[in-house]
Design an enzyme around this catalytic site. Structure first.
Site, PDB file in Angstrom:
ATOM      1  N   MET A 270       0.854  -1.182   0.000  1.00 23.67           N
ATOM      2  CA  MET A 270       0.000   0.000   0.000  1.00 23.67           C
ATOM      3  C   MET A 270       0.889   1.231   0.000  1.00 23.67           C
ATOM      4  SD  MET A 270      -2.767   1.235   2.912  1.00 23.67           S
ATOM      5  CE  MET A 270      -1.526   1.214   4.219  1.00 23.67           C
TER       6      MET A 270
ATOM      7  N   ASP B  54       0.087   5.703  -1.240  1.00 21.02           N
ATOM      8  CA  ASP B  54      -0.635   6.959  -1.000  1.00 21.02           C
ATOM      9  C   ASP B  54      -2.100   6.780  -0.609  1.00 21.02           C
ATOM     10  OD1 ASP B  54       1.717   7.455  -2.349  1.00 21.02           O
ATOM     11  OD2 ASP B  54       0.860   8.876  -3.761  1.00 21.02           O
TER      12      ASP B  54
ATOM     13  N   GLN C   2      -3.469   3.583  -2.802  1.00 27.06           N
ATOM     14  CA  GLN C   2      -2.667   2.898  -3.806  1.00 27.06           C
ATOM     15  C   GLN C   2      -2.340   1.490  -3.299  1.00 27.06           C
ATOM     16  OE1 GLN C   2      -1.121   5.114  -6.892  1.00 27.06           O
ATOM     17  NE2 GLN C   2      -3.270   5.215  -6.315  1.00 27.06           N
TER      18      GLN C   2
ATOM     19  N   TRP D 189      -3.364   5.910 -10.453  1.00 29.95           N
ATOM     20  CA  TRP D 189      -2.543   6.582  -9.455  1.00 29.95           C
ATOM     21  C   TRP D 189      -3.352   7.571  -8.611  1.00 29.95           C
ATOM     22  CZ3 TRP D 189       2.480   7.483 -12.853  1.00 29.95           C
ATOM     23  CH2 TRP D 189       3.087   6.241 -13.050  1.00 29.95           C
ATOM     24  N   THR D 190      -2.652   8.426  -7.908  1.00 29.61           N
ATOM     25  CA  THR D 190      -3.272   9.233  -6.853  1.00 29.61           C
ATOM     26  C   THR D 190      -4.323  10.208  -7.383  1.00 29.61           C
ATOM     27  OG1 THR D 190      -1.403   9.042  -5.367  1.00 29.61           O
ATOM     28  CG2 THR D 190      -2.743  11.002  -5.124  1.00 29.61           C
TER      29      THR D 190
ATOM     30  N   ASP E 144      -1.431  13.949  -9.761  1.00 28.12           N
ATOM     31  CA  ASP E 144      -2.022  14.090  -8.436  1.00 28.12           C
ATOM     32  C   ASP E 144      -2.913  15.331  -8.305  1.00 28.12           C
ATOM     33  OD1 ASP E 144      -0.368  11.926  -8.067  1.00 28.12           O
ATOM     34  OD2 ASP E 144       1.152  13.038  -6.959  1.00 28.12           O
TER      35      ASP E 144
ATOM     36  N   GLU F 240       4.706  16.432  -5.928  1.00 28.30           N
ATOM     37  CA  GLU F 240       3.693  15.384  -5.953  1.00 28.30           C
ATOM     38  C   GLU F 240       2.622  15.684  -4.912  1.00 28.30           C
ATOM     39  OE1 GLU F 240       5.523  11.203  -7.080  1.00 28.30           O
ATOM     40  OE2 GLU F 240       6.145  11.782  -5.077  1.00 28.30           O
TER      41      GLU F 240
END
Length: 647
Positions: A138, A140, A156, A199-200, A264, A318
């Protein structure tokens, strides 16, 4: 989409197979064995063997004489099964080639042989009340929110192993941020625009209650694009099923931004004109920037001129976060609030050093620009959320309790081999509330959510315990000390304070464990009776030649474990202490994670600890005072903590 005509063609990313298993030579097909017609005599074989050995010896002599030349390969003996890679081909950390921050604690690979971890030792590392996956990797936290009475945490996740890769969105829900129910995967990479990773991203609840989710996808050509998703059934409070917008991606990298430097998206906030505004992290050369876009439907976006903020030398930004804090009220604010009595927090996770930085400032909504209160501590060069292991954080506004809540990813700092052996990797920090520090006016306060106190059980009180300089005092809490909530206050001998002479010698947590007249002093957590393993969390007070005091808050991992393949650094920073305040700390101990908060949360340190002896019933807690002159008096409340449940 904001740049349909100027977006460069998707570029092929270099294939990175450095983390695939070492290639195996396939077995040769069986062939019949035929007797040789011209067999050599034994004497001939012996002569050939002797000549071969002589040749090898001569090569060894030449190699020793010449040493390693500038172009010779340096062997790494630990790579795969008998296959050795040179320094030139040694793999970089996971995630870097794919376009995200490093996801491995690679410095430990040079620390020596891995420790022989047993199943019992590894089982102890599983936490009791922190959120973690049942198994596998795991990182973000994504899109946290409160929806129809349920707190949601997406994250994630690698469903196939305990290392980074194959990233999807895991999903869990809770009524109280402590006890969790794991749900099916929310989103998986199943379209060209996110086939290399979901992704995030962040959630935004619109004024009419609708929920939208923006997230970064890594395309089939490893380009970072922004995508839109929304609940398949908005009536479902658990938000089990999600639909991806058919017109994805809704944003692609604008001209001048590299295809792997655009990720992000933040939670959106309303502008005075009624548009929704988001920020996205990026960089131009070595200047970290936050791009800003306006939208009214989350399908088409307009890139604003300039940037929300940019700071030279900070590199890729990020997981950007942007939100208001009240200078007046003791509660959080909705992300769209602005005006008198409001400061705005700008936060970024720096790809270059993998720490979360923030700064306080003022936001001009008309110009779309944020300005720091103090440029000397701008974003990325000043304050941090946490001075330990804490990254890729994300906040959300809890409308039900009028508070802003912070989530943060806590990575492992042991060897990757150990993570694979135990079958899981990484934690989330205990959710923290965020408030503006009205006393200092220059920082925020982070504090564990109130709900964690429901896990408190037996309470031990130690009132005004005197600890002389150079001494250690055991605190008997009548049970194992690996699940604790500790509140401690310290008073320093006033005579020693007033009599201390200033010095030009500088002190820092990371570079010095020096004894001084006024420190270090504090607590030894996760320590065994012999103190061969211990994790000191402590204060250190210094005084300069102008008579100014400075207080440091530190966590020392150097003796936390007898294992060689774990982090052994010292973490920390200064902490503001105002006139008349006692020194105070709160520590949450939960097996392999220790979260420490000084002065009400002005400075925080998160530690990952992997002891081999100070575990189970052998985990103890001590007061210590390693100052040379000053005595201290400590008052403590220590609660045993029960375990949270996860379904």
């Amino acid at each position: 989409m904001s740049h349909p005509n100027t977006f460069r063609e998707f570029r092929n990313s270099e294939t990175d197979d450095s983390f695939s298993s070492c290639p195996r030579t396939p077995l040769l097909d069986s062939a019949p064995v035929h007797p040789s017609k011209n067999r050599r005599r034994p004497s001939t074989v012996i002569l050939l063997l002797m000549l071969g050995m002589l040749g090898v010896a001569l090569l060894v002599v030449v190699a020793v004489k010449n040493g390693n030349g500038p172009d010779e390969e340096v062997v790494n003996p630990s790579d795969c099964d008998g296959t050795r890679l040179s320094e030139k081909t040694r793999p970089v950390a996971r995630g870097v080639a794919e376009g995200v921050s490093a996801k491995s604690f690679w410095s430990l690979l040079q620390a020596g042989p891995t420790y022989p971890w047993t199943a019992k030792l590894l089982a102890w590392q599983t936490t009791a009340f922190h959120f973690q996956p049942i198994k596998n990797w795991m990182n973000d936290p994504n899109g946290p929110l409160l929806y129809k009475g349920w707190y949601h945490l997406f994250y994630q996740y690698n469903p196939y192993g305990a290392v980074w890769g194959n990233i999807v969105w895991g999903h869990a829900v809770s009524r109280d941020l402590i006890h969790w129910r794991h749900l099916p995967l929310a989103m998986v990479p199943d379209h060209w625009y996110d086939i290399n990773g979901v992704w995030t991203g962040s959630a935004t609840v619109l004024e009419d209650g609708q929920l939208v989710m923006l997230y970064t996808g890594s395309t089939n050509e490893s380009v970072q694009v922004q995508n839109l998703a929304y609940p398949a059934d908005p009536v479902d409070p658990l938000l089990v099923d999600w639909v991806k917008y058919s017109g994805n991606p809704v944003l692609v990298p604008p001209p001048g931004v590299e295809v792997k430097d655009f990720r992000d998206p933040t939670t959106a906030w309303l502008t005075p004109e009624g548009m929704w505004r988001i920020a996205i992290g990026s960089k131009v050369n070595k200047t970290g920037i936050s791009l800003i876009y306006d939208t009214n439907d989350f399908k088409t976006f307009k890139l604003l001129d300039g940037v929300l903020r940019g700071v030279p030398g900070t590199g890729m930004w990020e997981c950007v976060d942007f939100y208001p804090v009240s200078k007046i009220m003791e509660n959080g604010l909705d992300t769209s609030v602005n005006g008198p009595g409001v400061k705005h927090v700008m936060k970024t996770s720096l790809d270059d050093d993998r720490n979360d930085y923030y700064a306080l400032g003022s936001y001009d909504s008309d110009a779309g620009i944020w300005t720091p209160d103090d440029p000397k501590i701008d974003v990325g060069i000043g304050l941090r959320y946490d001075y330990g292991i804490f990254y890729a954080s994300k906040t959300f506004y809890d409308k039900a309790k009028n508070r802003r809540i912070l989530w943060g990813w806590i990575k492992e700092t042991d060897s990757e081999k150990a993570d694979i052996q135990k079958g899981w990797s990484s934690l989330q920090a205990i959710p923290r509330t965020i408030l503006f520090d009205k006393k200092t006016g220059s920082n925020i306060l982070q504090w564990p959510v109130k709900e964690v106190e429901r896990l408190r059980q037996k309470k031990n009180v130690f009132d005004k315990v005197e600890v002389k300089a150079g001494s250690v005092v055991h605190l008997d809490v009548c049970s194992a000390s690996d699940q604790l909530d500790i509140a401690a206050e310290f008073e320093v001998d006033q005579e020693a304070l007033s009599g201390l002479e200033g010095t030009e010698m500088t002190y820092s947590c990371s570079s010095s464990a020096t004894r001084g007249a006024l420190g270090p002093f504090g607590l030894l957590v996760l320590a065994n009776d012999a103190l061969s393993e211990q994790t000191p969390v402590y204060f250190y007070i210094s005084k300069d030649t102008q008579g100014n005091f400075k207080t440091f808050f530190c966590a020392d991992h150097s003796r936390s474990s007898e294992a060689t393949d774990v982090d052994k650094r010292i973490y920390g920073s200064t902490v503001p202490v105002l006139k008349g305040e006692k020194l105070s700390m709160r520590i949450l101990v939960d097996h392999s994670i220790v979260e420490s908060f000084a002065q009400g949360g002005r400075t925080c340190i998160t530690s990952r600890i992997y002891p081999t002896k100070a575990i189970y019933e052998d985990a103890k807690i001590f007061l210590f005072n390693n100052a040379t002159d000053a005595g201290i008096t400590a008052s403590l409340q220590i609660w045993q903590m029960s375990a949270a449940y996860a379904h």
